[in-house]
Write an enzyme that holds these catalytic residues in place. Structure first.
Site, PDB file in Angstrom:
ATOM      1  N   ASP A 286      -9.973  39.208 -10.268  1.00 44.81           N
ATOM      2  CA  ASP A 286      -8.945  38.906  -8.917  1.00 44.81           C
ATOM      3  C   ASP A 286      -7.719  38.269  -9.152  1.00 44.81           C
ATOM      4  O   ASP A 286      -7.396  37.679  -8.324  1.00 44.81           O
ATOM      5  CB  ASP A 286      -9.901  37.919  -8.194  1.00 44.81           C
ATOM      6  CG  ASP A 286     -10.079  36.400  -8.811  1.00 44.81           C
ATOM      7  OD1 ASP A 286      -9.988  36.232 -10.083  1.00 44.81           O
ATOM      8  OD2 ASP A 286      -9.682  35.377  -7.877  1.00 44.81           O
ATOM      9  N   GLU A 287      -7.130  38.600 -10.405  1.00 43.37           N
ATOM     10  CA  GLU A 287      -5.945  37.930 -10.667  1.00 43.37           C
ATOM     11  C   GLU A 287      -4.894  38.594 -11.149  1.00 43.37           C
ATOM     12  O   GLU A 287      -5.373  39.393 -12.167  1.00 43.37           O
ATOM     13  CB  GLU A 287      -6.306  36.588 -11.192  1.00 43.37           C
ATOM     14  CG  GLU A 287      -5.055  35.510 -11.317  1.00 43.37           C
ATOM     15  CD  GLU A 287      -5.415  34.313 -12.033  1.00 43.37           C
ATOM     16  OE1 GLU A 287      -6.582  34.005 -12.315  1.00 43.37           O
ATOM     17  OE2 GLU A 287      -4.566  33.637 -12.548  1.00 43.37           O
TER      18      GLU A 287
ATOM     19  N   ASP B 176      -3.554  35.893  -6.557  1.00 41.84           N
ATOM     20  CA  ASP B 176      -4.947  35.679  -6.833  1.00 41.84           C
ATOM     21  C   ASP B 176      -5.679  35.467  -5.510  1.00 41.84           C
ATOM     22  O   ASP B 176      -5.177  34.800  -4.629  1.00 41.84           O
ATOM     23  CB  ASP B 176      -4.522  34.002  -7.375  1.00 41.84           C
ATOM     24  CG  ASP B 176      -5.827  33.355  -8.107  1.00 41.84           C
ATOM     25  OD1 ASP B 176      -6.778  34.085  -8.288  1.00 41.84           O
ATOM     26  OD2 ASP B 176      -5.711  32.316  -8.347  1.00 41.84           O
TER      27      ASP B 176
HETATM   28 MG   LIG Z   1      -9.047  33.386  -7.478  1.00 41.49          MG
END
Ligand SMILES: [Mg+2]
Length: 391
Positions: free
Chosen positions: A106-107, A12
């Site tokens: 983003d993960e 993350d």
């Molecule tokens: Mg994040």
């Protein structure tokens, strides 16, 4: 060889949108940066760690953030730029394994069980991912490692920012037991309050609770919750999940009685749905809005988009209209929960949607590699998404 235990990594990016802004504009480093909808009904998307010190949080109305942090730097999201950086991050993942489940730009979860022998141990892989992301993007990520998705995600959350944490199966009870039950995956406000009424405040107390008593209070959910409280989670990392729908919803702490507030929340949910759709290279043509009046009366309203889309603006346009029509037909509109979902993924996103971002290409590569490895038959439902590519 590894035993039956899986090695799952959750990656993350730290304060992703705000970090990209600080990367591109060095004069913003060290300042409270808030990426948000800047209109009257705007909601915070992401804020830098400097802004969090003022109490600013994701999903908070921008107006409230401005009261808490009047000197913050408020910026509109630049989706194209975030997608560009996201493609770099996912390219790092693709160098490790095709077993990637993207959750947002983003993960992602990575199942590296099959890569361990080649790449030398799960912690070495985790450190390598952090380093590669830093080299390619200049940004930091937090990496959680565990025997399943729940522990891996918890580990990355606990390690933030710029962290790396491994939670082994045998360490899970000690790690989990002091945490408040609100940290448990799937536990929202309603379940949390129900558990508090039973006198259960920590994950350890939940694990120790008499199952029959818990089932009386929570129904079928009880078994799953207790398994999670023990650190057990059987869910697989699903690389190209051929989803029926991608949705996001929010249960309000206090019922929402104002249309402008409901719209602000709806926009936030639309952004989340659009981001997740784009992260998977999907575009849908049906938007569904879910409206729950207190206590449990749920309505859904559905409409089609003009063309398949993964754009927050397109989804919001339709969702907002559905919300408004419902609102105007209620004598005293009142919402406990508001959600939106996108479905009807019957073909690939239009090429031009990603003309400025290599995300779709990255997704294609992952899918192609999986097809190579396991044969197209393993992707039957995802296969329907590919039909457009043949035309
Ligand atoms: Mg994040």
């Amino acid at each position: 060889m590894p035993t039956a235990e899986r090695s799952i990594i959750h990656v993350d990016m730290d304060a992703f949108y705000a970090s990209v802004e600080q990367l591109d504009r060095p004069e913003l480093r060290g300042l409270p940066v808030i990426v948000a909808g800047l209109g009257r009904r705007g909601v915070v998307s992401t804020c830098s760690y400097e802004a969090r010190r003022y109490g600013v949080r994701s999903a908070m109305p921008t107006a409230q953030a401005r009261r808490l942090c009047p000197d913050g730097v408020y910026l509109s999201p630049r989706a194209d730029r975030y997608e560009e950086v996201s493609a770099e991050v996912f390219a790092v993942f693709e160098g490790i394994t095709p077993q990637i489940e993207g959750l947002s730009l983003d993960e992602a979860f990575l199942d590296v069980t099959a890569s361990l022998r080649l790449l030398g141990g799960v912690e070495a892989i985790g450190r390598g991912i952090k380093q590669d992301i830093r080299d390619r993007t200049g940004l930091t990520a937090s990496v959680g490692i565990g025997p399943n998705k729940w522990l891996a995600k918890l580990a990355s959350e606990l390690s933030k920012p710029d962290g790396l944490l491994r939670i082994r199966a045998d360490e899970a009870p000690a790690r989990l037991s002091p945490l408040p039950i609100g940290r448990l995956w799937t536990v929202g406000k309603v379940t949390e309050q129900a558990l508090h009424r039973l006198g259960i405040r920590t994950i350890g107390e939940l694990a120790a609770c008499d199952p029959a008593r818990l089932t009386r209070a929570l129904g079928r959910q009880a078994t799953l919750l207790q398994a999670l409280a023990r650190g057990e989670d059987e869910r697989a990392v699903e690389p190209v999940r051929a989803e029926q729908s991608i949705g996001a919803e929010h249960t309000f702490d206090e019922d929402v009685v104002r249309l402008d507030m409901a719209e602000a929340w709806l926009l936030r949910q639309c952004e989340r749905v659009a981001e997740r759709a784009r992260a998977r290279g999907l575009a849908g043509h049906t938007v569904t809005v879910k409206l729950r009046e207190p206590p449990f009366v749920t309505h859904t309203r559905q409409a089609r988009l003009g063309a398949p889309s993964a754009s927050a603006a397109d989804i919001y346009d339709v969702a907002r209209r559905l919300l408004n029509v419902w609102w105007q037909t209620q004598p005293t509109p009142r919402l406990r929960l508001l959600g939106v979902s996108l479905s009807g993924f019957d073909r690939r996103p239009q090429e031009d949607m990603f003309a400025s971002a290599p995300m779709a290409a990255a997704t294609d590569q992952v899918q192609d590699r999986i097809n190579l490895r396991f044969g197209t038959g393993s992707l039957v439902r995802a296969g329907s998404l590919r039909t457009r590519g043949r035309g």
